[in-house]
Design a protein around this motif. Structure first.
Motif, PDB file in Angstrom:
ATOM      1  N   ARG A 176       0.841  -1.199   0.000  1.00  0.00           N
ATOM      2  CA  ARG A 176       0.000   0.000   0.000  1.00  0.00           C
ATOM      3  C   ARG A 176       0.870   1.241   0.000  1.00  0.00           C
ATOM      4  NH1 ARG A 176      -2.774   3.912   2.879  1.00  0.00           N
ATOM      5  NH2 ARG A 176      -5.006   4.088   2.377  1.00  0.00           N
ATOM      6  N   TYR A 177       0.669   2.094  -0.986  1.00  0.00           N
ATOM      7  CA  TYR A 177       1.435   3.338  -1.096  1.00  0.00           C
ATOM      8  C   TYR A 177       0.481   4.450  -1.499  1.00  0.00           C
ATOM      9  CZ  TYR A 177       5.030   6.648  -2.613  1.00  0.00           C
ATOM     10  OH  TYR A 177       5.836   7.766  -2.765  1.00  0.00           O
ATOM     11  N   GLU A 178       0.427   5.486  -0.681  1.00  0.00           N
ATOM     12  CA  GLU A 178      -0.465   6.608  -0.966  1.00  0.00           C
ATOM     13  C   GLU A 178       0.336   7.755  -1.544  1.00  0.00           C
ATOM     14  OE1 GLU A 178      -3.928   9.379   1.147  1.00  0.00           O
ATOM     15  OE2 GLU A 178      -2.955   7.745   2.264  1.00  0.00           O
ATOM     16  N   THR A 179      -0.059   8.221  -2.726  1.00  0.00           N
ATOM     17  CA  THR A 179       0.628   9.324  -3.373  1.00  0.00           C
ATOM     18  C   THR A 179       0.209  10.645  -2.748  1.00  0.00           C
ATOM     19  OG1 THR A 179      -1.067   9.693  -5.064  1.00  0.00           O
ATOM     20  CG2 THR A 179       0.602   8.000  -5.517  1.00  0.00           C
ATOM     21  N   SER A 180       0.892  11.712  -3.122  1.00  0.00           N
ATOM     22  CA  SER A 180       0.572  13.039  -2.583  1.00  0.00           C
ATOM     23  C   SER A 180      -0.829  13.490  -2.976  1.00  0.00           C
ATOM     24  CB  SER A 180       1.597  14.062  -3.075  1.00  0.00           C
ATOM     25  OG  SER A 180       1.639  14.100  -4.489  1.00  0.00           O
ATOM     26  N   SER A 181      -1.361  12.930  -4.066  1.00  0.00           N
ATOM     27  CA  SER A 181      -2.713  13.290  -4.499  1.00  0.00           C
ATOM     28  C   SER A 181      -3.782  12.392  -3.890  1.00  0.00           C
ATOM     29  CB  SER A 181      -2.803  13.210  -6.028  1.00  0.00           C
ATOM     30  OG  SER A 181      -2.564  11.882  -6.480  1.00  0.00           O
ATOM     31  N   GLY A 182      -3.339  11.429  -3.050  1.00  0.00           N
ATOM     32  CA  GLY A 182      -4.291  10.555  -2.394  1.00  0.00           C
ATOM     33  C   GLY A 182      -4.563   9.250  -3.117  1.00  0.00           C
ATOM     34  N   GLN A 183      -3.894   9.014  -4.237  1.00  0.00           N
ATOM     35  CA  GLN A 183      -4.081   7.769  -4.970  1.00  0.00           C
ATOM     36  C   GLN A 183      -3.390   6.626  -4.235  1.00  0.00           C
ATOM     37  OE1 GLN A 183      -2.378   7.777  -8.906  1.00  0.00           O
ATOM     38  NE2 GLN A 183      -3.401   5.891  -9.532  1.00  0.00           N
ATOM     39  N   SER A 198       0.803  -5.997 -13.209  1.00  0.00           N
ATOM     40  CA  SER A 198       1.864  -5.230 -13.858  1.00  0.00           C
ATOM     41  C   SER A 198       3.132  -5.187 -13.014  1.00  0.00           C
ATOM     42  CB  SER A 198       1.387  -3.804 -14.148  1.00  0.00           C
ATOM     43  OG  SER A 198       0.330  -3.808 -15.086  1.00  0.00           O
ATOM     44  N   SER A 199       2.981  -5.054 -11.705  1.00  0.00           N
ATOM     45  CA  SER A 199       4.141  -4.962 -10.817  1.00  0.00           C
ATOM     46  C   SER A 199       4.918  -6.273 -10.783  1.00  0.00           C
ATOM     47  CB  SER A 199       3.700  -4.591  -9.400  1.00  0.00           C
ATOM     48  OG  SER A 199       3.079  -3.327  -9.381  1.00  0.00           O
ATOM     49  N   LEU A 200       4.224  -7.367 -10.518  1.00  0.00           N
ATOM     50  CA  LEU A 200       4.890  -8.646 -10.303  1.00  0.00           C
ATOM     51  C   LEU A 200       5.195  -9.374 -11.597  1.00  0.00           C
ATOM     52  CD1 LEU A 200       2.628  -9.702  -7.323  1.00  0.00           C
ATOM     53  CD2 LEU A 200       5.022  -9.005  -7.157  1.00  0.00           C
ATOM     54  N   GLY A 201       4.346  -9.206 -12.603  1.00  0.00           N
ATOM     55  CA  GLY A 201       4.500  -9.943 -13.855  1.00  0.00           C
ATOM     56  C   GLY A 201       5.276  -9.222 -14.922  1.00  0.00           C
ATOM     57  N   MET A 202       5.442  -7.880 -14.773  1.00  0.00           N
ATOM     58  CA  MET A 202       6.166  -7.114 -15.791  1.00  0.00           C
ATOM     59  C   MET A 202       7.133  -6.098 -15.190  1.00  0.00           C
ATOM     60  SD  MET A 202       3.303  -6.638 -18.815  1.00  0.00           S
ATOM     61  CE  MET A 202       2.083  -5.821 -17.800  1.00  0.00           C
ATOM     62  N   GLY A 203       7.221  -6.049 -13.860  1.00  0.00           N
ATOM     63  CA  GLY A 203       8.226  -5.217 -13.216  1.00  0.00           C
ATOM     64  C   GLY A 203       7.926  -3.741 -13.160  1.00  0.00           C
ATOM     65  N   ALA A 204       6.648  -3.356 -13.310  1.00  0.00           N
ATOM     66  CA  ALA A 204       6.271  -1.948 -13.175  1.00  0.00           C
ATOM     67  C   ALA A 204       5.971  -1.674 -11.703  1.00  0.00           C
ATOM     68  CB  ALA A 204       5.048  -1.635 -14.040  1.00  0.00           C
ATOM     69  N   LEU A 205       7.018  -1.444 -10.933  1.00  0.00           N
ATOM     70  CA  LEU A 205       6.918  -1.399  -9.478  1.00  0.00           C
ATOM     71  C   LEU A 205       6.511  -0.013  -8.983  1.00  0.00           C
ATOM     72  CD1 LEU A 205      10.130  -3.447  -8.655  1.00  0.00           C
ATOM     73  CD2 LEU A 205       7.770  -4.267  -8.791  1.00  0.00           C
ATOM     74  N   THR A 206       5.900   0.014  -7.817  1.00  0.00           N
ATOM     75  CA  THR A 206       5.441   1.272  -7.229  1.00  0.00           C
ATOM     76  C   THR A 206       6.608   2.157  -6.824  1.00  0.00           C
ATOM     77  OG1 THR A 206       3.458   0.161  -6.401  1.00  0.00           O
ATOM     78  CG2 THR A 206       4.031   2.275  -5.406  1.00  0.00           C
ATOM     79  N   VAL A 207       7.531   1.616  -6.059  1.00  0.00           N
ATOM     80  CA  VAL A 207       8.693   2.370  -5.576  1.00  0.00           C
ATOM     81  C   VAL A 207       9.955   1.975  -6.341  1.00  0.00           C
ATOM     82  CG1 VAL A 207      10.149   2.836  -3.569  1.00  0.00           C
ATOM     83  CG2 VAL A 207       7.669   2.635  -3.287  1.00  0.00           C
ATOM     84  N   GLY A 208      10.103   0.703  -6.633  1.00  0.00           N
ATOM     85  CA  GLY A 208      11.295   0.201  -7.302  1.00  0.00           C
ATOM     86  C   GLY A 208      12.193  -0.553  -6.342  1.00  0.00           C
ATOM     87  N   VAL A 209      13.231  -1.168  -6.882  1.00  0.00           N
ATOM     88  CA  VAL A 209      14.215  -1.899  -6.087  1.00  0.00           C
ATOM     89  C   VAL A 209      15.609  -1.458  -6.512  1.00  0.00           C
ATOM     90  CG1 VAL A 209      12.726  -3.902  -5.750  1.00  0.00           C
ATOM     91  CG2 VAL A 209      14.276  -3.847  -7.702  1.00  0.00           C
TER      92      VAL A 209
END
Length: 317
Positions: free
Chosen positions: A163-170, A178-189
C-alpha cells in the motif's frame, strides 16, 4: 571488507572510462550501476554506482540508493521461480499466450512487446522470448498475493509495497499483475537487491544476504560488529534446476545474447521498462552473479547509436 580488488579493478576499468559506456542520442550521459556477488560466499566483491571518473566523495551510489523500475528482470523472481517452487508448472508446460482480459477501450492486457500473440507457448518459450502474455498467465495461476509474498519475504525485495499513498491521495500497490508480472513497481528496487536475489539461483536455492563487510574491530582489536549473513533455503532443487535451465536459454538463445561470452555457462534475464527508459541484465556464471542497470538520472528514452543491443547486457559482458 568483502571487496575483491582484482574484480573491482576490472569493473572500474569499464565504468571509469566513458568510451566504454554505450553511446546514446540523449542529452544526458547514460548512467549505469553494477553489483557483483561471489557465488561461493554470497559476498559483494565489486560495485559501481555510476559511470565516469569519481569526483564526489559520498556522492549518489546508484547501485545501493536508487530505487529503480526493473521490467522483465522481475519475472523470474515474481512469477517463474515461485511457480516452479509451487509445482504448478515446468519448463515444458504449455500455457495460453493470449490477453488475460480486454480493457474498457478494447485494448488487450497484457501486450507482448511485438504486439503479437502466439495463442499458446511453453513456459520455456515464454521466458526465452520474454512474453508478457505467458508471465501474466502464470501469475494469474499462482495468485498475486503468493507472488508478492515470495518476492518480498523470500527474495527479500523489501521495497515492494502492499500500500502506497501518493501526494494526491491515490493508493498504489505492488500486489498486482503489472508490478509482479512485468516489473512496473510502485517504488522500485535497487541493483544490490537484484544481485542478491539472482545469486540465489547460482547458490542452489539458498538466499544469502550480500555483505560488504564481515567484521568491525576497534583500534584495540576488540570485536565491535559481527556481520554474519542471513541465509535461507527458499527454492527446492527442482525449482532451481528449472529456473537455471530457462535462464541459460534466455541468455544464450533469447533476449540476453549480448551478455554471453565464451568459456563460461551464462544464465540471466534482461529487463526493459516502458518507453525504453531502463535497461537491465541480471545474470550469473559459475563464479559470479551480477546485476546491471542502465538509464538516465532524469528518466528519458534510451536511444542507442550504433549497435542496438541491450546496453546493460553489453556492460555485463
Amino acid at each position: 571488507t568483502t571487496l575483491d580488488k582484482s574484480v573491482q579493478d576490472n569493473v572500474d576499468a569499464v565504468y571509469d572510462d566513458l568510451d566504454k559506456i554505450p553511446d546514446t542520442r540523449g542529452g544526458q550521459q547514460l548512467q549505469s550501476a553494477m553489483v557483483v556477488v561471489d557465488n561461493e560466499t554470497g559476498d559483494i566483491v565489486a560495485m559501481a554506482g555510476g559511470v565516469g571518473e569519481k569526483t564526489d566523495f559520498l556522492g549518489l551510489n546508484r547501485a545501493t540508493q536508487s530505487k529503480l523500475q526493473v521490467g522483465s528482470s522481475m519475472k523470474p523472481l515474481g512469477v517463474y521461480a515461485p511457480a516452479f517452487e509451487l509445482g504448478v508448472i515446468t519448463p515444458a508446460t504449455v500455457i495460453n499466450d493470449m490477453p488475460l482480459y480486454y480493457k474498457e477501450d478494447g485494448t488487450p492486457y497484457p501486450r507482448n512487446d511485438t504486439r503479437v500473440y502466439d495463442y499458446s507457448r511453453t513456459i520455456l518459450q515464454g521466458i526465452v522470448r520474454s512474453l508478457n502474455g505467458i508471465s501474466i498467465g502464470v501469475l494469474d495461476t499462482i495468485g498475486t498475493q503468493y507472488s508478492f509474498n515470495f518476492a518480498k519475504n523470500k527474495f527479500k525485495l523489501s521495497t515492494l509495497t502492499d500500500r502506497y499513498e501518493t501526494s494526491s491521495g491515490q493508493i498504489l500497490s505492488d500486489i498486482g499483475y503489472s508490478s509482479l508480472g512485468m516489473g512496473a513497481l510502485t517504488v522500485g528496487v535497487t541493483v544490490r537487491d537484484m544481485a542478491e536475489a539472482y545469486a540465489t539461483f547460482a547458490n542452489d536455492g539458498i538466499y544469502r544476504e550480500a555483505r560488504t563487510y564481515t567484521k568491525v574491530y576497534d583500534n584495540n582489536g576488540n570485536l565491535v560488529l559481527d556481520n554474519t549473513q542471513d541465509s535461507n533455503k527458499i527454492l527446492s532443487e527442482k525449482a532451481v534446476n528449472y529456473t537455471n535451465y530457462c535462464l541459460f536459454n534466455a541468455a544464450n538463445n533469447g533476449t540476453g545474447g549480448a551478455a554471453v561470452f565464451a568459456g563460461h555457462n551464462i544464465a540471466g534475464k534482461t529487463g526493459t521498462t516502458s518507453s525504453n527508459r531502463d535497461r537491465w541484465f541480471c545474470g550469473y556464471t559459475g563464479y559470479y552473479t551480477a546485476a546491471v542497470w542502465c538509464g538516465y538520472d532524469i528518466p528519458e528514452e534510451i536511444k542507442l547509436t550504433g549497435t542496438k543491443t541491450n546496453p546493460a547486457a553489453r556492460l555485463f559482458k
